[in-house]
Design an enzyme around this catalytic site. Structure first.
Site, PDB file in Angstrom:
ATOM      1  N   ARG A   1      32.829  23.579  48.576  1.00  9.06           N
ATOM      2  CA  ARG A   1      32.100  24.602  49.319  1.00  9.06           C
ATOM      3  C   ARG A   1      30.632  24.227  49.419  1.00  9.06           C
ATOM      4  O   ARG A   1      30.169  23.299  48.777  1.00  9.06           O
ATOM      5  CB  ARG A   1      32.249  25.976  48.666  1.00  9.06           C
TER       6      ARG A   1
ATOM      7  N   CYS B   1      23.586  20.435  54.797  1.00  5.80           N
ATOM      8  CA  CYS B   1      22.180  20.106  54.594  1.00  5.80           C
ATOM      9  C   CYS B   1      21.371  21.272  55.165  1.00  5.80           C
ATOM     10  O   CYS B   1      21.582  21.667  56.302  1.00  5.80           O
ATOM     11  CB  CYS B   1      21.865  18.813  55.349  1.00  5.80           C
TER      12      CYS B   1
ATOM     13  N   ASN C   1      24.934  32.910  50.404  1.00  4.79           N
ATOM     14  CA  ASN C   1      25.371  33.182  49.032  1.00  4.79           C
ATOM     15  C   ASN C   1      24.750  32.168  48.082  1.00  4.79           C
ATOM     16  O   ASN C   1      24.806  30.964  48.347  1.00  4.79           O
ATOM     17  CB  ASN C   1      26.902  33.069  48.925  1.00  4.79           C
ATOM     18  N   GLU C   2      24.129  32.658  47.040  1.00  2.00           N
ATOM     19  CA  GLU C   2      23.567  31.784  46.000  1.00  2.00           C
ATOM     20  C   GLU C   2      22.938  30.520  46.583  1.00  2.00           C
ATOM     21  O   GLU C   2      23.389  29.402  46.299  1.00  2.00           O
ATOM     22  CB  GLU C   2      24.634  31.412  44.972  1.00  2.00           C
TER      23      GLU C   2
ATOM     24  N   CYS D   1      18.884  13.462  52.944  1.00  2.00           N
ATOM     25  CA  CYS D   1      19.342  12.744  54.142  1.00  2.00           C
ATOM     26  C   CYS D   1      18.172  12.424  55.067  1.00  2.00           C
ATOM     27  O   CYS D   1      17.039  12.827  54.827  1.00  2.00           O
ATOM     28  CB  CYS D   1      20.422  13.552  54.860  1.00  2.00           C
TER      29      CYS D   1
ATOM     30  N   CYS E   1      16.352  15.416  56.483  1.00  2.00           N
ATOM     31  CA  CYS E   1      15.427  15.994  55.503  1.00  2.00           C
ATOM     32  C   CYS E   1      14.159  15.149  55.381  1.00  2.00           C
ATOM     33  O   CYS E   1      13.073  15.670  55.145  1.00  2.00           O
ATOM     34  CB  CYS E   1      16.105  16.152  54.145  1.00  2.00           C
TER      35      CYS E   1
ATOM     36  N   GLU F   1      26.698  40.012  41.169  1.00  3.42           N
ATOM     37  CA  GLU F   1      27.925  39.401  40.652  1.00  3.42           C
ATOM     38  C   GLU F   1      27.833  39.266  39.140  1.00  3.42           C
ATOM     39  O   GLU F   1      26.793  38.888  38.608  1.00  3.42           O
ATOM     40  CB  GLU F   1      28.100  37.973  41.181  1.00  3.42           C
TER      41      GLU F   1
ATOM     42  N   LYS G   1      41.221  30.657  40.839  1.00  2.78           N
ATOM     43  CA  LYS G   1      42.342  31.539  40.496  1.00  2.78           C
ATOM     44  C   LYS G   1      42.336  31.940  39.016  1.00  2.78           C
ATOM     45  O   LYS G   1      42.921  32.946  38.659  1.00  2.78           O
ATOM     46  CB  LYS G   1      43.680  30.951  40.909  1.00  2.78           C
TER      47      LYS G   1
ATOM     48  N   HIS H   1      39.548  32.659  37.404  1.00  3.18           N
ATOM     49  CA  HIS H   1      38.339  33.455  37.162  1.00  3.18           C
ATOM     50  C   HIS H   1      38.765  34.911  37.050  1.00  3.18           C
ATOM     51  O   HIS H   1      39.574  35.392  37.845  1.00  3.18           O
ATOM     52  CB  HIS H   1      37.375  33.266  38.338  1.00  3.18           C
TER      53      HIS H   1
HETATM   54  C1  GAL Z   1      29.194  32.470  41.909  1.00  4.10           C
HETATM   55  C2  GAL Z   1      29.624  32.562  43.352  1.00  4.10           C
HETATM   56  C3  GAL Z   1      30.949  33.266  43.509  1.00  4.10           C
HETATM   57  C4  GAL Z   1      31.925  32.784  42.493  1.00  4.10           C
HETATM   58  C5  GAL Z   1      31.342  33.006  41.134  1.00  4.10           C
HETATM   59  C6  GAL Z   1      32.274  32.618  40.010  1.00  4.10           C
HETATM   60  O1  GAL Z   1      28.431  31.331  41.719  1.00  4.10           O
HETATM   61  O2  GAL Z   1      28.651  33.224  44.116  1.00  4.10           O
HETATM   62  O3  GAL Z   1      31.425  33.040  44.814  1.00  4.10           O
HETATM   63  O4  GAL Z   1      32.179  31.440  42.705  1.00  4.10           O
HETATM   64  O5  GAL Z   1      30.185  32.253  40.994  1.00  4.10           O
HETATM   65  O6  GAL Z   1      31.687  32.828  38.762  1.00  4.10           O
HETATM   66 ZN    ZN Z   2      19.447  16.846  54.537  1.00  2.00          ZN
END
Ligand code: GAL
Ligand code: ZN
Length: 673
Positions: free
Chosen positions: A118, A122, A156-157, A167, A170, A313, A362, A364
């Site tokens: 995931r 870049c 996300n994060e 690259c 960049c 989270e 799975k 987690h």
């Molecule tokens: C975070 C992420 C989530 C999930 C989680 C698991 O880093 O945003 O999508 O992967 O960790 O702990």
């Molecule tokens: Zn780059």
């Protein structure tokens, strides 16, 4: 700093948020029905949709499938559940990467990171950003006016997995960034000190990212690349935010930070957000889990300038990404969650709602485990949801804080560079040592950006603040001058923003403040410990690790000296009267008890806190008119003065309170007529 349009806030009249990442696209419709029924049972009122749904939402340029999401929106809203809608841009789909392989990021040794996990993009890639913009626009158009849409969750994060890309795209973007910063090549040559090792550049096109090199890359080049990388990711967020602001100006935006994560300068980023959010995954098996979790909460409140934030989270129990993944103990998650609320959070969310059947996560934990309802985790989920419901709305009520630690990402990047007296210094670990001592003294800490107004704090610590800009250094001196108490620890005040040393004896601009001059650093070997001596230590002795300095006194008094090692007999901790305040210098990494003595001395003369914790593991935190008492450790007692009501149980409490491990009380004081 960039000036952004007026900020919205987290909707303040709402009850505390409770919920998690929800991935209905991984399940069939009959499960959706069961999901919402269980959500209602657990008092879930907010879910995060779409974080990794790009490939499910779009199968080609211009080709979207929103049908399933439309249905989910209806199902959730008809059950009173609101949506934190992710822009889904954190993981580009295969078709996009296939059409534009140049999207893939490259690491510092030139290797391309391939597709199949995931976040493979870049941040400076135009095809990535354009495709993201198309998706964000389509989502905003489609759901912008839906009554269930509560907030936007951009990407996300940011920076997780790929913090910096090296690259060729960049490389060009880096040059543009440098031109903005230094205007001409002479400016860059000065800042980078390129007369050293024959690095004088005569043209911008000669400048590259600090890729793998024979030995140390230019330190300022490395520092600038960290700044540039944080800014590149921030540009991605700003591009998405601009679209959301245009189409849905009334919906607040956030993104989920990662606590003490080095890659992203959260003080700068928080300016662009309507409110802050954080993901918090302390290792449940570690004795420092509650401490680290508390520090992450304090950091998130602090970067948001005290505004309410969301714990976006956390794991209900185990994660799956450490080498060995311990589950949380019964009650542990509730205690950690309540500590976040006490520290200013207006919501507690999880990754994730339902445990996945397939894929890399799975194993987690989830609010609904593989075993379903018949599980401890589910019962704890229901309990926490209903506890938060009992707390109702906390609005913008503030956590009581009177001490601060200066914190700066620029410094983090700089202090951990190679080619230093010791490369064993970890900025966050040093901060955590100090944080622990404040926690033992019953104090909640603000992390403050150097240069901010410090006048509201009783004590401010500059810990391992190696890089300090001149104006920030003056602000600290002024704070002490006006009656504040400053504490400075080793390897602080050494360089300016270009990583150039302040000359004339360390710590450059703070010699007068501290009444000392340091001639030479004397870092300690790994595991080496030196003893400390002095009446100040009372009977307990004391020890230092990691560092020591050769200090000449220029006005300061010696509180503690080194009792062994190369610097035996020389000052280790000093104190100096300055203006109407005082300033301490601590030249080694102290054991917790010695830190305790220094902080007690620093805080002396200030009124005591109302209820004092009886153990290191007990947190007592004031937020608004509520007092949160949380015991992360073994059974202990606490005596209360006066009469109180526990909001969670609606029962009266007074006198001796017996605290089992993970017990939580949320009290407010009863005023008898
Ligand atoms: C975070 C992420 C989530 C999930 C989680 C698991 O880093 O945003 O999508 O992967 O960790 O702990
Ligand atoms: Zn780059």
């Amino acid at each position: 700093m960039t000036v952004y349009s007026e900020r919205l806030s987290l909707p303040l009249g709402r009850p505390l948020y409770f919920g998690g990442d929800y991935n209905p696209e991984q399940w069939s419709r009959d499960v959706w029905q069961q999901d919402v029924e269980m959500m209602v049972e657990a008092a879930v009122n907010l879910v995060t949709l779409g974080v990794f749904s790009w490939s499910r939402l779009q199968s080609a340029p211009g080709k979207f499938d929103f049908g399933w999401m439309d249905e989910i929106f209806e199902l959730l809203s008809s059950n009173g559940i609101m949506v934190d809608l992710a822009t889904a841009t954190a993981s580009p789909p295969p078709w996009l990467v296939h059409a534009h392989p140049e999207i893939l990021p490259r690491d510092f040794s030139g290797r391309t990171l391939s597709f199949g996990s995931r976040q493979s993009y870049c941040p400076n890639s135009r095809p990535y950003r354009d495709a993201a913009a198309e998706l964000v626009h389509a989502l905003a158009q489609r759901y912008g006016s839906h009554s269930a849409l509560e907030m936007w969750h951009i990407n996300n994060e940011y920076g997780c997995h790929v913090t910096s890309c090296y690259c060729d795209v960049c490389e060009v973007a880096f040059r543009e960034w440098l031109v903005k910063r230094y205007v001409d090549i002479a400016g860059l040559n000065f800042a980078w000190g390129t007369t050293f090792w024959s690095q004088i550049y005569t043209d911008w096109n000669q400048v590259t990212p600090p890729r793998i090199a024979p030995t140390f890359s230019n330190p300022t080049q490395q520092l600038d690349y960290a700044r540039f990388s944080s800014d590149s990711l921030l540009d991605c967020l700003l591009e998405e935010r601009a679209i959301l602001r245009e189409v849905t100006p009334q919906i607040p935006v956030t993104t989920n930070f990662m606590g003490f994560f080095k890659g992203v300068d959260q003080f700068k980023w928080a300016e662009a957000l309507d409110f802050c959010a954080v993901d918090n995954y302390p290792d449940p098996a570690s004795p420092t889990s509650s401490l680290i979790s508390g520090a992450v909460g304090d950091l998130t409140r602090s970067v948001g300038q005290g505004r309410p934030w969301i714990l976006m989270e956390q794991a209900p129990s185990a994660v799956n990404w450490r080498e060995i993944n311990a589950p949380k103990a019964p009650g542990q998650n509730r205690a950690l969650s309540m500590s976040s609320i006490a520290r200013g959070a207006n919501g507690v969310m999880y990754f994730q709602w339902r445990a996945a059947k397939a894929g890399a996560e799975k194993f987690h934990s989830a609010m609904v485990p593989h075993s379903g309802r018949n599980s401890r985790v589910w019962r704890e989920t229901v309990r926490l949801g209903n506890d938060l419901k009992a707390l109702g709305s906390l609005g913008s009520s503030q956590t009581l804080v009177d001490v601060a630690i200066l914190f700066d990402w620029d410094n983090w990047w700089a202090i951990e560079l190679d080619s230093h007296p010791s490369t064993k210094l970890s900025y966050p670990l040093g901060i955590l040592d100090l944080y622990r001592s404040f926690a033992r003294a019953g104090r909640v800490v603000d992390f403050v950006h150097p240069g901010s107004d410090l006048s509201r704090y009783k004590v401010v610590v500059a810990a391992n603040l190696y890089l300090v800009k001149e104006d920030a250094s003056c602000a600290f001196v002024e704070y002490v001058q006006n009656g504040g108490v400053g504490v400075v620890t080793y390897f602080s005040g050494i360089v300016d923003e270009n990583d150039h040393v302040y000359l004339g004896g360390y710590p450059g601009l703070w010699r007068e403040l501290l009444g000392i001059e340091i001639e030479e650093f004397s870092p300690l070997a790994i595991g080496e410990s030196v003893s400390l001596k002095g009446e100040f230590l009372q009977l307990h002795g004391g020890s230092g690790q990691q560092w020591s300095d050769s200090i000449n006194l220029v006005g300061a008094e010696v509180l503690v000296s080194f009792g062994s090692g190369r610097l035996e007999g020389m000052p280790a901790i000093t104190k100096n009267a300055f203006g109407s305040g005082k300033a301490y210098y601590v030249s080694t990494s102290l054991d917790p008890d010695t830190w305790g003595l220094v902080l007690t001395d620093a805080l002396s003369g200030h009124e005591e806190i109302a209820i004092r914790p009886t153990s290191e593991d007990v947190e007592i935190i004031n937020r608004g008119n509520l007092v949160f008492i949380i015991n992360h450790g073994l059974k202990t007692n606490l005596s209360l003065e006066g009469d109180w009501i526990d909001v969670l149980t609606k029962c009266e409490v007074s006198g001796e309170l017996s605290l089992e491990q993970y017990d939580v009380y949320v009290l407010y004081r009863l005023i008898r007529e």
